[in-house]
Each structure stands twice: as C-alpha cells, then as structure tokens.
Design a protein around this motif. Structure first.
Motif, PDB file in Angstrom:
ATOM      1  N   ASP A 108       0.827  -1.194   0.000  1.00  0.00           N
ATOM      2  CA  ASP A 108       0.000   0.000   0.000  1.00  0.00           C
ATOM      3  C   ASP A 108       0.872   1.259   0.000  1.00  0.00           C
ATOM      4  O   ASP A 108       0.625   2.208  -0.741  1.00  0.00           O
ATOM      5  CB  ASP A 108      -0.877  -0.032   1.251  1.00  0.00           C
ATOM      6  CG  ASP A 108      -1.914   1.071   1.243  1.00  0.00           C
ATOM      7  OD1 ASP A 108      -2.457   1.354   0.154  1.00  0.00           O
ATOM      8  OD2 ASP A 108      -2.163   1.644   2.309  1.00  0.00           O
ATOM      9  N   GLN A 109       1.912   1.253   0.823  1.00  0.00           N
ATOM     10  CA  GLN A 109       2.793   2.418   0.875  1.00  0.00           C
ATOM     11  C   GLN A 109       3.588   2.569  -0.420  1.00  0.00           C
ATOM     12  O   GLN A 109       3.810   3.688  -0.894  1.00  0.00           O
ATOM     13  CB  GLN A 109       3.737   2.294   2.088  1.00  0.00           C
ATOM     14  CG  GLN A 109       3.002   2.405   3.418  1.00  0.00           C
ATOM     15  CD  GLN A 109       3.829   1.937   4.596  1.00  0.00           C
ATOM     16  OE1 GLN A 109       4.699   1.074   4.452  1.00  0.00           O
ATOM     17  NE2 GLN A 109       3.550   2.490   5.768  1.00  0.00           N
ATOM     18  N   ASN A 114       1.381   4.217  -2.852  1.00  0.00           N
ATOM     19  CA  ASN A 114       1.307   5.656  -2.614  1.00  0.00           C
ATOM     20  C   ASN A 114       2.535   6.392  -3.113  1.00  0.00           C
ATOM     21  O   ASN A 114       2.457   7.544  -3.512  1.00  0.00           O
ATOM     22  CB  ASN A 114       1.157   5.945  -1.115  1.00  0.00           C
ATOM     23  CG  ASN A 114      -0.285   5.930  -0.692  1.00  0.00           C
ATOM     24  OD1 ASN A 114      -1.181   5.955  -1.529  1.00  0.00           O
ATOM     25  ND2 ASN A 114      -0.515   5.870   0.596  1.00  0.00           N
ATOM     26  N   THR A 142      -2.161   1.730  -7.381  1.00  0.00           N
ATOM     27  CA  THR A 142      -2.939   1.106  -6.305  1.00  0.00           C
ATOM     28  C   THR A 142      -2.167  -0.108  -5.795  1.00  0.00           C
ATOM     29  O   THR A 142      -1.295  -0.635  -6.486  1.00  0.00           O
ATOM     30  CB  THR A 142      -4.302   0.618  -6.810  1.00  0.00           C
ATOM     31  OG1 THR A 142      -4.092  -0.310  -7.873  1.00  0.00           O
ATOM     32  CG2 THR A 142      -5.150   1.767  -7.300  1.00  0.00           C
ATOM     33  N   LEU A 143      -2.531  -0.564  -4.602  1.00  0.00           N
ATOM     34  CA  LEU A 143      -1.780  -1.695  -4.063  1.00  0.00           C
ATOM     35  C   LEU A 143      -1.949  -2.940  -4.914  1.00  0.00           C
ATOM     36  O   LEU A 143      -1.004  -3.721  -5.067  1.00  0.00           O
ATOM     37  CB  LEU A 143      -2.166  -1.969  -2.596  1.00  0.00           C
ATOM     38  CG  LEU A 143      -3.526  -2.549  -2.266  1.00  0.00           C
ATOM     39  CD1 LEU A 143      -3.547  -3.209  -0.913  1.00  0.00           C
ATOM     40  CD2 LEU A 143      -4.588  -1.476  -2.339  1.00  0.00           C
TER      41      LEU A 143
END
Lengths: 243, 243
Positions: free
Chosen positions: B187-188, B191, B196-197
């Motif tokens: 997820d990071q 970002n 998107t993850l």
DNA sequence: GTCATGTGTTGATCTGAATCAAAGTCGTTG
DNA sequence: CAACGACTTTGATTCAGATCAACACATGAC
C-alpha cells in the motif's frame, strides 16, 4: 505581459534584483551585479540549455516563458518546471543540470556569468540565503506537482493549471472573471500535466461547455467561476423530464 | 540494515555529520552540534510532523524509514519523498512544512533544536553550503519522480523503485543477484508510485514470473537480472508450436 | 490450537485517458 | 488569395490500470 513580482517590489528594472538576489535592495553588491549583466534572447522552441551541458551562466527571465523537461529514451517527455518572468535559472554551486531548458515562447533572459556570480554569492550571505529560499520554494512546488501527476484526474489537472496561471498573472481583478493568457500550446500543456494533447483539448471544451471558462481565442482565457473550477463534473442536466 | 553513506565516509557515529553537515569533518562546530543532539523514536505509522505545524527541530534519520506525503481533501494521498537512514529532515530558514512526515517503519531520529541549529548554520558558511547542496539534490530527485509519475508505466515505476532500493542498500554485490529489503507495505509502495496496491502486487508477481526478481518472503527481494528490469514485458513464450 | 486482524495475492469487470483517425481553424508565405 | 504548415477540435476505439470482490497467509492474543 504583466509581471506582478516586478511591480510589487519597487526597485530598478532588472528582474534578478527582485526574485533571486535582493531582499535588501540598498546594498553595494547590486552595483557589481548591475555591471555584470547581459541580455540574451531565444526564439520559441529554441534550446536554452541541454541536460549535462556545463552551466556557464545563471539568469532571470525578463519576458516570455521557458520550461524544464526530462525525456525518456523512447521520447516520452515530462515537463518538470515552468519558468515565468522574474523566475530564476541557476544552481548555486553546481556546474551541470539534470534537465533540458527550452524556450516555450520567445524569451529574453538577463544573464550573469556563473563564476563571478558565485563569487558574489559566497561573499554576501544574505544573497546565499535568498537563493536557499528560492530552492526551497522550487522544492515545494515540485512536490505539489507530484501530487498532481500521481493522483489528480485530467479535469483536476487542468483546473489546477488554470488556477496557477490566474494566480500568477492576474492579481487585481474581481473574484470572478479572471483573465489569463495560456503561455503554451495544448501539446506543451499536456507535457506539463502528464496528459496527451487530445485530453487537454477535451477538458478545455468540457469546462467551456459547463460555463466555467471561456476562450476569446485559442490563447486568451476568461475564468468565469473560479470556485466551480474545483467542483465535480458540473453534470447539470438536472435530470430531464420523463419521455 | 546497511547504510552505505555512513560507512563510505569515515567519521564518528552521528549521521548528521555525514549527509547534512559535514564535508569537512575536522572543525570545531561539530563539537557544538554534538552537545546539542537528542534522539527520538517513533513507532511504525506514527506521525512525526504534521503539515503546517511549527517546525521545532531538524533531524537526521538514524534507523528506519520515514516518508513525506501530501493528501487531497477527499483522502487520496501521494508520497512526495522517502527518507532512508542518513537522510535529513529540515528546512533551513523555514518554520513550517507543506507536507506530513510519517514513520513508515519504526524510526529513530537524531534531532537538533531548530533555533540553535540555524544559528550554527548562519555562522558557518560551509555548513550552509552543504545544506544548499542537499536541497538541490532533493530537487533533482523530486524532478526524477515527476517524470516517473507523469510518464512511466506501472512496470517501469516498479522497476525504477526496485533499482533505487538496490542502489541505496546494496553496493557490494556482484552485478547480478542483488538483495534488498522492501522497507514498506504494498500500500505504501503504491502511494509512492502513484498506483494502487493491487497493481503493485500484480507487477511484482509478473516480474517474478519473468524470472527477473524473487521473494524469499514478502519483504526480502532478490534481483536476479538488473538489466532485464528495464526491458519490455519479457513476454518470452517464444511463439509456441502451431496447434 | 482457533480466532481475529493486518497484509498480500489473484480474478472479474469497469472506466478514464490513450491512441488512432479525420476534419476544422488560423497564420504565414509565395 | 491560395496553399501550406502548425495547431486544435472532435469522434471512434482500445487498453492499462482502477475498482470491486474473494480468498490466502502470516502473526499474535487468548
């Protein structure tokens, strides 16, 4: 073209005094600067500096628009900065740059040879201080642009772009009916926003259809509703009558 | 975790001596710095600084990973910087920042109160000079990231990210079979890369299937072919036999 | 052990913007 | 003014990546 930065600070005609160098305009060093400066002009589309090329001068934009851009091996390019009048080109202490600088429109620069300019900077701490501020400002706007490139939709990108132009070119109008000049082609705007030229054109058309902006010609733009720029699609068909 | 910057410059244990302050390590000012420093720790996920909050200290990362990020009103966020050990947090001459700083993993910082640090900077030009260099480095990498966010495909983004990690964490291995630790969740990473993850996960899987990388577990990564990272899809099914 | 919980993978489907394609507008030059 | 080139608009179609959804796999608490 109006250059608010120049009129905001009352000082003589050379832009570098205002943005890059002088927060305290009454010092001796300015006379030394004054005697060093030369003007150079570039036609629209002309290269000002190539990536990796030794940096011979620092400069301030007197008129016109220049852009910084990076290119991938296969030709895809991304603008990484836009230089408007009074902006500064130069990297104190660096002899090379990592991007190309190109004249987006016809441009006039006020130039200073790098070596003597750096000597001046080294000898006058408040000038060095001012250049640090400029670098940090650049960093902040680069980061704003990262948010735009990574997360905003096409419409939001265009809206942010228009707002930036209005903010920089038009400080005296009423809250609505702001006027600006688009300083570049659709293609260049697309390169700046990480879009294609077709998408840029479509988004301008959509904003026009929504009554948020208007064009007197291809370049001259009126923002009729600055607030609505940042709203959703403006899909205002009101849910028409049942057929 | 290995910190090449620390071992590359032979100097005492405090990271700020290396990256932020000292290119000339034998000066008196360092003793003043030494007496000012304090350590602070933050748990993974904890906020280190909020946007707009007054900036009380400058700091250098001793261990762990922190990130800079910006958030839109509706919650979309974009990382605008990643701080690895020996990186510097701080804005000489500024009292506020325009982004949030968050601990991505557990983090230890070596901190200096802003006011006395700035006094030191004002009095020692070569330190100011070094900070300017850091700011320009940051600006260059922000612009590299703009190119990535605006123009690279998902696969290219992942490839660039992996390469950056390898470059920063692994300087001594043979040209192939580089090892790294992913310092953050999918997820990071998403970002950071403007994805998107799910896309991040899929791209890792694809690179694994192509034999370019391998995972010993979720975080530990072997790059088996650094060159191929930057090639096309690796669609190597060779045009199978006619059915 | 098993039950949560946070994290990661994989699949199915949708969609915003890219790409491909064709005209339209403007400015310039011969 | 006609013809050319550079720029722009608009339409049709495609596609990479987002979104929605389900499941897998750790880790730690109890």
């Amino acid at each position: 073209m109006t250059v608010p930065h120049l009129t905001a600070v009352k000082c003589s005609e050379c832009p570098i005094r205002h943005r890059a160098v002088c927060a305290r305009c009454d010092t001796d060093e300015l006379d030394r600067l004054e005697s060093m400066k030369t003007y150079r002009s570039f036609a629209a589309g002309e290269a000002i500096l190539w990536r990796g090329e030794p940096l011979e001068f620092v400069a301030s934009i007197v008129s016109g628009v220049a852009s910084l851009s990076k290119t991938l091996e296969d030709g895809r390019t991304q603008m990484v900065g836009l230089l408007l009048p009074s902006d500064f080109i130069g990297r104190p202490g660096r002899s090379e740059i990592e991007f190309d600088v190109t004249a987006t429109s016809d441009v006039t620069l006020c130039c200073f040879d790098r070596k003597p300019f750096e000597k001046l900077v080294d000898e006058t701490p408040h000038v060095a201080h001012r250049l640090m501020e400029l670098a940090l400002d650049e960093l902040d706007s680069a980061r704003d642009w990262m948010l735009l490139l990574g997360r905003k939709t096409a419409r939001e990108k265009i809206a942010t772009f228009i707002e930036m132009l209005v903010r920089r070119s038009d400080l005296r109008n009423a809250p609505n009916n702001h006027t600006t000049v688009l300083p570049m082609t659709r293609d260049q705007i697309a390169n700046y926003l990480g879009l294609t030229l077709e998408t840029v054109s479509r988004q301008f058309s959509a904003l026009k259809k929504d009554g948020i902006i208007d064009f007197s010609d291809r370049k001259n733009l009126v923002v009729k509703n600055l607030f609505a720029l940042h709203q959703e699609t403006g899909d205002d068909s009101d849910g028409g009558v049942l057929a």
